[in-house]
Design a protein around this motif. Sequence first.
Motif, PDB file in Angstrom:
ATOM      1  N   ALA A 207       7.919 -14.729  -6.807  1.00 14.80           N
ATOM      2  CA  ALA A 207       9.304 -14.543  -6.379  1.00 14.80           C
ATOM      3  C   ALA A 207       9.436 -13.464  -5.314  1.00 14.80           C
ATOM      4  O   ALA A 207      10.228 -13.607  -4.375  1.00 14.80           O
ATOM      5  CB  ALA A 207      10.179 -14.203  -7.586  1.00 14.80           C
ATOM      6  N   ASN A 208       8.652 -12.387  -5.425  1.00 13.46           N
ATOM      7  CA  ASN A 208       8.795 -11.317  -4.432  1.00 13.46           C
ATOM      8  C   ASN A 208       8.276 -11.732  -3.056  1.00 13.46           C
ATOM      9  O   ASN A 208       8.767 -11.259  -2.030  1.00 13.46           O
ATOM     10  CB  ASN A 208       8.154 -10.003  -4.906  1.00 13.46           C
ATOM     11  N   LEU A 209       7.316 -12.652  -3.023  1.00 14.76           N
ATOM     12  CA  LEU A 209       6.834 -13.155  -1.740  1.00 14.76           C
ATOM     13  C   LEU A 209       7.796 -14.181  -1.147  1.00 14.76           C
ATOM     14  O   LEU A 209       7.980 -14.243   0.078  1.00 14.76           O
ATOM     15  CB  LEU A 209       5.438 -13.741  -1.888  1.00 14.76           C
TER      16      LEU A 209
ATOM     17  N   ALA B 274       0.813  -1.217   0.000  1.00 19.57           N
ATOM     18  CA  ALA B 274       0.000   0.000   0.000  1.00 19.57           C
ATOM     19  C   ALA B 274       0.847   1.268   0.000  1.00 19.57           C
ATOM     20  O   ALA B 274       0.343   2.342  -0.313  1.00 19.57           O
ATOM     21  CB  ALA B 274      -0.947   0.004   1.196  1.00 19.57           C
ATOM     22  N   ASP B 275       2.123   1.164   0.350  1.00 24.10           N
ATOM     23  CA  ASP B 275       3.029   2.312   0.291  1.00 24.10           C
ATOM     24  C   ASP B 275       3.596   2.381  -1.127  1.00 24.10           C
ATOM     25  O   ASP B 275       4.644   1.817  -1.422  1.00 24.10           O
ATOM     26  CB  ASP B 275       4.140   2.162   1.333  1.00 24.10           C
ATOM     27  N   THR B 276       2.867   3.067  -1.998  1.00 18.45           N
ATOM     28  CA  THR B 276       3.230   3.049  -3.415  1.00 18.45           C
ATOM     29  C   THR B 276       4.576   3.717  -3.689  1.00 18.45           C
ATOM     30  O   THR B 276       5.304   3.287  -4.594  1.00 18.45           O
ATOM     31  CB  THR B 276       2.141   3.731  -4.267  1.00 18.45           C
ATOM     32  N   SER B 277       4.933   4.733  -2.921  1.00 16.61           N
ATOM     33  CA  SER B 277       6.234   5.376  -3.140  1.00 16.61           C
ATOM     34  C   SER B 277       7.367   4.413  -2.821  1.00 16.61           C
ATOM     35  O   SER B 277       8.344   4.303  -3.579  1.00 16.61           O
ATOM     36  CB  SER B 277       6.365   6.644  -2.293  1.00 16.61           C
ATOM     37  N   SER B 278       7.255   3.702  -1.702  1.00 18.35           N
ATOM     38  CA  SER B 278       8.296   2.729  -1.355  1.00 18.35           C
ATOM     39  C   SER B 278       8.347   1.581  -2.358  1.00 18.35           C
ATOM     40  O   SER B 278       9.420   1.201  -2.828  1.00 18.35           O
ATOM     41  CB  SER B 278       8.053   2.161   0.045  1.00 18.35           C
ATOM     42  N   THR B 279       7.180   1.014  -2.693  1.00 22.41           N
ATOM     43  CA  THR B 279       7.200  -0.149  -3.581  1.00 22.41           C
ATOM     44  C   THR B 279       7.734   0.210  -4.961  1.00 22.41           C
ATOM     45  O   THR B 279       8.526  -0.546  -5.535  1.00 22.41           O
ATOM     46  CB  THR B 279       5.802  -0.791  -3.714  1.00 22.41           C
ATOM     47  N   THR B 280       7.352   1.368  -5.497  1.00 26.87           N
ATOM     48  CA  THR B 280       7.839   1.738  -6.830  1.00 26.87           C
ATOM     49  C   THR B 280       9.306   2.129  -6.799  1.00 26.87           C
ATOM     50  O   THR B 280      10.059   1.820  -7.731  1.00 26.87           O
ATOM     51  CB  THR B 280       6.982   2.857  -7.446  1.00 26.87           C
ATOM     52  N   ALA B 281       9.739   2.786  -5.734  1.00 24.99           N
ATOM     53  CA  ALA B 281      11.161   3.136  -5.630  1.00 24.99           C
ATOM     54  C   ALA B 281      12.016   1.884  -5.498  1.00 24.99           C
ATOM     55  O   ALA B 281      13.070   1.766  -6.139  1.00 24.99           O
ATOM     56  CB  ALA B 281      11.391   4.061  -4.435  1.00 24.99           C
ATOM     57  N   ILE B 282      11.573   0.956  -4.658  1.00 18.38           N
ATOM     58  CA  ILE B 282      12.336  -0.291  -4.470  1.00 18.38           C
ATOM     59  C   ILE B 282      12.358  -1.088  -5.769  1.00 18.38           C
ATOM     60  O   ILE B 282      13.407  -1.604  -6.175  1.00 18.38           O
ATOM     61  CB  ILE B 282      11.742  -1.120  -3.317  1.00 18.38           C
ATOM     62  N   ALA B 283      11.223  -1.192  -6.444  1.00 15.52           N
ATOM     63  CA  ALA B 283      11.180  -1.918  -7.717  1.00 15.52           C
ATOM     64  C   ALA B 283      12.122  -1.284  -8.732  1.00 15.52           C
ATOM     65  O   ALA B 283      12.830  -1.982  -9.469  1.00 15.52           O
ATOM     66  CB  ALA B 283       9.751  -1.945  -8.266  1.00 15.52           C
ATOM     67  N   ASN B 284      12.162   0.046  -8.755  1.00 11.73           N
ATOM     68  CA  ASN B 284      13.010   0.762  -9.706  1.00 11.73           C
ATOM     69  C   ASN B 284      14.488   0.580  -9.383  1.00 11.73           C
ATOM     70  O   ASN B 284      15.313   0.378 -10.274  1.00 11.73           O
ATOM     71  CB  ASN B 284      12.648   2.249  -9.701  1.00 11.73           C
ATOM     72  N   ASP B 285      14.821   0.654  -8.092  1.00  6.17           N
ATOM     73  CA  ASP B 285      16.227   0.642  -7.690  1.00  6.17           C
ATOM     74  C   ASP B 285      16.791  -0.755  -7.460  1.00  6.17           C
ATOM     75  O   ASP B 285      17.989  -0.985  -7.649  1.00  6.17           O
ATOM     76  CB  ASP B 285      16.418   1.460  -6.409  1.00  6.17           C
ATOM     77  N   TYR B 286      15.949  -1.689  -7.016  1.00  3.67           N
ATOM     78  CA  TYR B 286      16.441  -2.998  -6.616  1.00  3.67           C
ATOM     79  C   TYR B 286      15.796  -4.162  -7.362  1.00  3.67           C
ATOM     80  O   TYR B 286      16.238  -5.299  -7.212  1.00  3.67           O
ATOM     81  CB  TYR B 286      16.229  -3.200  -5.108  1.00  3.67           C
ATOM     82  N   GLY B 287      14.718  -3.910  -8.088  1.00  5.40           N
ATOM     83  CA  GLY B 287      14.017  -4.968  -8.803  1.00  5.40           C
ATOM     84  C   GLY B 287      12.753  -5.394  -8.077  1.00  5.40           C
ATOM     85  O   GLY B 287      12.642  -5.254  -6.858  1.00  5.40           O
ATOM     86  N   VAL B 288      11.816  -5.923  -8.848  1.00  8.38           N
ATOM     87  CA  VAL B 288      10.500  -6.286  -8.315  1.00  8.38           C
ATOM     88  C   VAL B 288      10.598  -7.345  -7.221  1.00  8.38           C
ATOM     89  O   VAL B 288       9.806  -7.355  -6.277  1.00  8.38           O
ATOM     90  CB  VAL B 288       9.573  -6.752  -9.458  1.00  8.38           C
ATOM     91  N   ASP B 289      11.568  -8.229  -7.316  1.00  9.01           N
ATOM     92  CA  ASP B 289      11.687  -9.297  -6.316  1.00  9.01           C
ATOM     93  C   ASP B 289      11.971  -8.757  -4.921  1.00  9.01           C
ATOM     94  O   ASP B 289      11.781  -9.472  -3.926  1.00  9.01           O
ATOM     95  CB  ASP B 289      12.785 -10.290  -6.701  1.00  9.01           C
ATOM     96  N   GLU B 290      12.414  -7.500  -4.825  1.00 12.23           N
ATOM     97  CA  GLU B 290      12.784  -6.922  -3.528  1.00 12.23           C
ATOM     98  C   GLU B 290      11.707  -6.021  -2.929  1.00 12.23           C
ATOM     99  O   GLU B 290      11.891  -5.498  -1.825  1.00 12.23           O
ATOM    100  CB  GLU B 290      14.080  -6.105  -3.668  1.00 12.23           C
ATOM    101  N   VAL B 291      10.577  -5.817  -3.624  1.00 10.23           N
ATOM    102  CA  VAL B 291       9.624  -4.800  -3.160  1.00 10.23           C
ATOM    103  C   VAL B 291       9.085  -5.071  -1.760  1.00 10.23           C
ATOM    104  O   VAL B 291       8.845  -4.130  -1.002  1.00 10.23           O
ATOM    105  CB  VAL B 291       8.437  -4.578  -4.136  1.00 10.23           C
ATOM    106  N   PHE B 292       8.908  -6.324  -1.396  1.00 12.99           N
ATOM    107  CA  PHE B 292       8.425  -6.642  -0.052  1.00 12.99           C
ATOM    108  C   PHE B 292       9.567  -6.979   0.896  1.00 12.99           C
ATOM    109  O   PHE B 292       9.541  -6.589   2.063  1.00 12.99           O
ATOM    110  CB  PHE B 292       7.422  -7.799  -0.107  1.00 12.99           C
ATOM    111  N   ALA B 293      10.572  -7.673   0.407  1.00 14.28           N
ATOM    112  CA  ALA B 293      11.679  -8.094   1.274  1.00 14.28           C
ATOM    113  C   ALA B 293      12.381  -6.898   1.903  1.00 14.28           C
ATOM    114  O   ALA B 293      12.705  -6.910   3.100  1.00 14.28           O
ATOM    115  CB  ALA B 293      12.673  -8.942   0.484  1.00 14.28           C
TER     116      ALA B 293
END
Length: 198
Positions: free
Chosen positions: A125-127, A83-102
């Motif tokens: 994979a991200n879960l 639900a934190d779209t800024s964090s999830t999109t920043a993490i996906a952009n900088d580290y890849g989708v697999d890291e958005v939750f980790a």
Amino acid sequence: MSVEANPLAAHCDELSDAIAEFRRSVAVTQRWGERLATVLRGGGRLLAAGNGGSAAQAQHLTAELVGRYRADRPPFSALALHADTSSTTAIANDYGVDEVFARQVRAHGRPGDVLMLLSTSGASANLLSAADAGRAAGCEVWALTGPAPNPLLAGSDEALCVAAGSTATVQELHLVAVHMVCEAFDAAVDGADGRAHG
């Protein structure tokens, strides 16, 4: 069109068959609700995550805990990580989708917290990365998945796997599981509060 040929009726039939099997999961949802009550009343938190429809289910669960399920009660700490779209999109952009939750689990998870991961496939994979991060952080990792076996079942401390043939039916039973956990949670909180005032 006959009932037998109606896909909407067939959907209801599939759900009816699956929920009959799912009734055997009452003990798991009871245990999870009671454990959540202990963790959250003790100052811990629930972190929850999923993708797509499972993200909606995860957010539904956290909303019930921060808000209320049935009766009024104090709010409890529960975060839907997607639900934190800024964090999830920043993490996906900088580290890849697999890291958005980790990465968020590493930031927010503390020993004794609960991490609940929802996945109809049990193979996202991200879960799976989040489950690894949760265990490393000392969280209890629970999974709501589709049919077993699946990788998320293997990567979690405990899992509730829904035996259903379609993604839609798995998601519908995940919502049932969410409500059952909330029912058990509220009963445990109410019982603990009653004992504290008795």
